[in-house]
Design a protein around this motif. Structure first.
Motif, PDB file in Angstrom:
ATOM      1  N   TYR A  57       0.843  -1.209   0.000  1.00 16.88           N
ATOM      2  CA  TYR A  57       0.000   0.000   0.000  1.00 16.88           C
ATOM      3  C   TYR A  57       0.876   1.257   0.000  1.00 16.88           C
ATOM      4  N   LEU A  58       1.917   1.254   0.830  1.00 16.43           N
ATOM      5  CA  LEU A  58       2.773   2.434   0.910  1.00 16.43           C
ATOM      6  C   LEU A  58       3.668   2.565  -0.317  1.00 16.43           C
ATOM      7  N   TYR A  59       4.079   1.435  -0.899  1.00 14.94           N
ATOM      8  CA  TYR A  59       4.876   1.531  -2.117  1.00 14.94           C
ATOM      9  C   TYR A  59       4.021   2.044  -3.275  1.00 14.94           C
ATOM     10  N   ALA A  60       2.777   1.618  -3.339  1.00 15.12           N
ATOM     11  CA  ALA A  60       1.862   2.155  -4.351  1.00 15.12           C
ATOM     12  C   ALA A  60       1.655   3.648  -4.139  1.00 15.12           C
ATOM     13  N   SER A  61       1.617   4.072  -2.878  1.00 16.46           N
ATOM     14  CA  SER A  61       1.461   5.496  -2.569  1.00 16.46           C
ATOM     15  C   SER A  61       2.644   6.301  -3.092  1.00 16.46           C
ATOM     16  N   LYS A  62       3.817   5.719  -3.021  1.00 15.00           N
ATOM     17  CA  LYS A  62       5.008   6.383  -3.557  1.00 15.00           C
ATOM     18  C   LYS A  62       4.923   6.492  -5.073  1.00 15.00           C
ATOM     19  N   LEU A  63       4.488   5.427  -5.725  1.00 13.70           N
ATOM     20  CA  LEU A  63       4.461   5.399  -7.188  1.00 13.70           C
ATOM     21  C   LEU A  63       3.466   6.399  -7.776  1.00 13.70           C
ATOM     22  N   VAL A  64       2.272   6.514  -7.168  1.00 10.94           N
ATOM     23  CA  VAL A  64       1.277   7.418  -7.753  1.00 10.94           C
ATOM     24  C   VAL A  64       1.717   8.869  -7.633  1.00 10.94           C
TER      25      VAL A  64
ATOM     26  N   PRO B 102      -2.170   3.323 -11.219  1.00  4.99           N
ATOM     27  CA  PRO B 102      -2.475   1.921 -10.916  1.00  4.99           C
ATOM     28  C   PRO B 102      -3.053   1.212 -12.142  1.00  4.99           C
ATOM     29  N   TYR B 103      -2.754  -0.082 -12.265  1.00  8.16           N
ATOM     30  CA  TYR B 103      -3.210  -0.960 -13.341  1.00  8.16           C
ATOM     31  C   TYR B 103      -2.459  -0.699 -14.649  1.00  8.16           C
ATOM     32  N   GLN B 104      -2.262   0.583 -14.992  1.00 10.99           N
ATOM     33  CA  GLN B 104      -1.580   0.902 -16.243  1.00 10.99           C
ATOM     34  C   GLN B 104      -0.065   0.765 -16.102  1.00 10.99           C
ATOM     35  N   ASP B 105       0.466   1.283 -14.997  1.00  6.64           N
ATOM     36  CA  ASP B 105       1.919   1.297 -14.810  1.00  6.64           C
ATOM     37  C   ASP B 105       2.405   0.282 -13.772  1.00  6.64           C
ATOM     38  N   PHE B 106       1.558  -0.124 -12.874  1.00  7.01           N
ATOM     39  CA  PHE B 106       1.953  -1.115 -11.871  1.00  7.01           C
ATOM     40  C   PHE B 106       0.715  -1.835 -11.358  1.00  7.01           C
ATOM     41  N   ALA B 107       0.934  -3.044 -10.858  1.00  2.25           N
ATOM     42  CA  ALA B 107      -0.174  -3.846 -10.336  1.00  2.25           C
ATOM     43  C   ALA B 107      -0.606  -3.330  -8.971  1.00  2.25           C
ATOM     44  N   TYR B 108      -1.915  -3.298  -8.773  1.00  8.31           N
ATOM     45  CA  TYR B 108      -2.466  -2.826  -7.501  1.00  8.31           C
ATOM     46  C   TYR B 108      -3.857  -3.438  -7.356  1.00  8.31           C
ATOM     47  N   THR B 109      -4.028  -4.322  -6.378  1.00  2.96           N
ATOM     48  CA  THR B 109      -5.249  -5.123  -6.309  1.00  2.96           C
ATOM     49  C   THR B 109      -6.362  -4.514  -5.463  1.00  2.96           C
TER      50      THR B 109
ATOM     51  N   PRO C 156      -3.900   5.085  -2.433  1.00  2.00           N
ATOM     52  CA  PRO C 156      -2.500   5.530  -2.567  1.00  2.00           C
ATOM     53  C   PRO C 156      -2.347   7.047  -2.647  1.00  2.00           C
ATOM     54  N   TYR C 157      -3.304   7.726  -3.233  1.00  2.00           N
ATOM     55  CA  TYR C 157      -3.213   9.182  -3.331  1.00  2.00           C
ATOM     56  C   TYR C 157      -3.365   9.832  -1.956  1.00  2.00           C
TER      57      TYR C 157
ATOM     58  N   VAL D 216      11.801  -1.882   1.312  1.00  2.00           N
ATOM     59  CA  VAL D 216      11.961  -0.984   0.163  1.00  2.00           C
ATOM     60  C   VAL D 216      11.361   0.379   0.501  1.00  2.00           C
ATOM     61  N   VAL D 217      10.220   0.359   1.194  1.00  5.14           N
ATOM     62  CA  VAL D 217       9.576   1.606   1.609  1.00  5.14           C
ATOM     63  C   VAL D 217      10.449   2.345   2.610  1.00  5.14           C
ATOM     64  N   GLU D 218      10.861   1.657   3.661  1.00  7.36           N
ATOM     65  CA  GLU D 218      11.612   2.298   4.743  1.00  7.36           C
ATOM     66  C   GLU D 218      12.979   2.808   4.292  1.00  7.36           C
ATOM     67  N   SER D 219      13.611   2.118   3.354  1.00  8.48           N
ATOM     68  CA  SER D 219      14.926   2.555   2.873  1.00  8.48           C
ATOM     69  C   SER D 219      14.823   3.591   1.762  1.00  8.48           C
ATOM     70  N   ASN D 220      13.594   3.889   1.343  1.00  6.07           N
ATOM     71  CA  ASN D 220      13.355   4.872   0.279  1.00  6.07           C
ATOM     72  C   ASN D 220      14.089   4.490  -1.007  1.00  6.07           C
ATOM     73  N   ARG D 221      13.969   3.215  -1.349  1.00 13.84           N
ATOM     74  CA  ARG D 221      14.545   2.706  -2.591  1.00 13.84           C
ATOM     75  C   ARG D 221      13.421   2.238  -3.508  1.00 13.84           C
ATOM     76  N   SER D 222      13.776   1.731  -4.668  1.00 11.06           N
ATOM     77  CA  SER D 222      12.785   1.265  -5.642  1.00 11.06           C
ATOM     78  C   SER D 222      12.943  -0.227  -5.871  1.00 11.06           C
ATOM     79  N   SER D 223      11.818  -0.906  -6.060  1.00 10.23           N
ATOM     80  CA  SER D 223      11.863  -2.332  -6.359  1.00 10.23           C
ATOM     81  C   SER D 223      12.064  -2.527  -7.857  1.00 10.23           C
ATOM     82  N   LEU D 224      12.396  -3.732  -8.224  1.00 10.65           N
ATOM     83  CA  LEU D 224      12.487  -4.073  -9.644  1.00 10.65           C
ATOM     84  C   LEU D 224      11.091  -4.078 -10.253  1.00 10.65           C
TER      85      LEU D 224
END
Length: 487
Positions: A40-47, A53-60, A66-67, A387-395
């Motif tokens: 949820y928090l990683y999706a919040s970072k991405l938006v 969501p759905y177009q650029d990354f999976a989010y169920t 996320p906004y 990944v969230v806590e370290s402020n990095r990005s996943s593959l």
């Protein structure tokens, strides 16, 4: 009401609210880590980086959460603590709204009973304190009722918007929105404006859903159906047992509702905001009985609303000042004893690793921060928290913790922004991640898909084990941190 009775109910309000706040604070620091909090928090970072969501990354889930959660994360930096504080903020608003509604209908008695009911609902408080859909959804439900009961000329239009936002948090809330919107269309004098508003809101939803309809269908429907029992007949066959499990968990509140009904406080159903609200909550609850995956936590936003209605009913019984009224109140007090034992908070308090659960996550995250640059990618599934806590990005394709890993062909996984065993293996063989973080739960998924041995070989070829921690995460298992070899 005599002065002594008034003081008693003031004390009940203060006590119930205080308990609610204290337990929320306990869960903030000691509440068991939930894998969903990471995605949820990683999706919040991405938006907030401009992705959809759905177009650029999976989010169920539906796209609104996320906004909302992403704004404080963007302003103050990514943090699971901050995510939980956001949930607790929404939880506090929900409590305040329902207190005002109970007070409006039943005075201090209603507010006092409601405060006690919610303060002892520790099962629900946990899910209102962590980063999931429930705190935001419960607050929107409360705002809907608050809007419908207001004196504003725009209250029906506002209620329509709020119902839509609730639906855009969790799609089962569509069942709640249907009776509310129908009631608003029937009650408002601005029918044409209300219809236009509904069309505009439908267009907003289409903006998210239509560009990649296959991904939308998988995220919002197929993913949930695939869990547990995918066939319709299998899910229907489970309804009686699910109702029984629901009754076992929340039996005490059912007894209270029956007691109110017997007392005559529930009469002929009238078309009022309270009755429409109750219908909406009932439909929302019923919709979860036919899902593939099924968890009792799904009912938390509805139960908090139901507890307010029960409190109003119990207060009305009490204010009749008949002998039976005091019997019902005594029954209410006695039932709180098994209620408290059934809702004991220790079940979701995690001190197994010798440190607070988020501090355990932060320890691993600090290692990642110290050994990577911001441009480096992390491979993590269940442990997406780090990944969230370290402020990095996943593959790419790894945005939903363990739910990102699916057994499907390469084309299907790529189209849905997911990964399969072959993708993970390629990431490792090409050493695309600077850090790899895997848990016992991840290894079980690899074993089940038949890729475990090949993944172990790829790890041994390009990475070395740097950190191991026990009693980590939601399952209190082991976590393994691998760093790419310098050669």
């Amino acid at each position: 009401m005599t002065e002594n009775k008034s003081q008693y109910w003031n004390l009940a309000i203060f006590g119930g609210v205080s308990i609610y706040i204290v337990i929320s604070a306990i869960y903030l620091f000691l509440g068991q880590a939930n894998a969903d909090e990471g995605w949820y928090l990683y999706a919040s970072k991405l938006v907030w980086q401009g992705q959809l969501p759905y177009q650029d990354f999976a989010y169920t889930q539906m796209p609104f959460l996320p906004y909302v959660y992403g704004l404080p994360q963007t302003l103050f930096g990514p943090s699971i603590y901050l995510g939980r504080m956001t949930s607790i903020f929404f939880s506090a608003i929900t409590l305040t709204i329902y207190l005002s509604i109970a007070h409006k209908h039943s005075g201090r008695i209603g507010a006092g009973i409601m405060a006690i009911l919610l303060g002892t609902f520790t099962y629900g408080i946990y899910f209102m304190s962590i980063v999931k859909t429930y705190a935001l959804l419960a607050m929107l439900f409360a705002f809907v009722l608050f809007a419908l009961e207001s004196n504003s000329k725009l209250k029906y239009l506002v209620a329509i918007v709020l119902s839509f936002l609730a639906s855009m948090v969790r799609h089962s809330a569509v069942a709640f929105a249907i009776p509310v919107v129908m009631y608003c269309l029937f009650a408002t004098r601005n029918k044409y404006l209300a219809v236009i508003l509904c069309l505009v809101l439908a267009s907003v939803a289409a903006f998210f859903f239509m560009p990649n309809i296959d991904a939308t269908r998988w995220n919002l429907i197929t993913h949930h159906v695939m869990q547990g029992n995918p066939s319709v007949s299998a899910r229907i066959a489970l309804i009686p047992s699910r109702i029984f499990d629901f009754s076992q968990q929340f039996y005490i509140y059912g007894i209270m509702a029956v007691a109110i009904s017997i007392s005559g406080r529930i009469r002929a159903i009238k078309l009022t905001p309270l009755s429409i609200f109750a219908v909406g909550l009932s439909l929302f609850s019923a919709s979860h009985l036919i899902t593939g995956g099924w968890h009792m936590e799904y009912f938390v936003p509805a139960m908090i609303g139901f507890l307010t209605l029960i409190a109003i009913g119990l207060a009305r019984v009490y204010t009749t000042e008949k002998p039976s009224a005091y019997l019902y109140l005594a029954l209410f007090a006695i039932l709180l004893i098994p209620l408290s034992s059934r809702n004991l908070p220790y079940r979701v308090i995690d001190i197994s690793g010798g440190a607070m659960p988020i501090e355990e996550i932060r320890e691993v995250s600090n290692y990642i921060s110290e050994h990577t640059d911001k441009s480096d990618k992390i491979l993590a599934l269940e442990a997406l928290w780090v990944v969230v806590e370290s402020n990095r990005s996943s593959l790419p394709g790894m945005t939903m913790a363990q739910f990102s890993y699916v057994e499907m062909d390469d084309i299907g996984a790529s189209k849905l922004k997911l990964v399969n065993g072959k993708t993970v293996l390629k990431y490792l063989l090409d050493c695309e991640a600077k850090i790899v973080v895997l848990t016992d739960g991840d290894w079980k998924m690899f074993e089940a898909s038949g890729y475990a041995e090949r993944i172990r070989y790829a790890l041994s070829s390009g990475y070395e084990l740097a950190v191991t921690r026990t009693e980590f995460g939601q399952q209190a298992g082991n976590v393994y941190v691998y760093i790419r070899r310098s050669d």
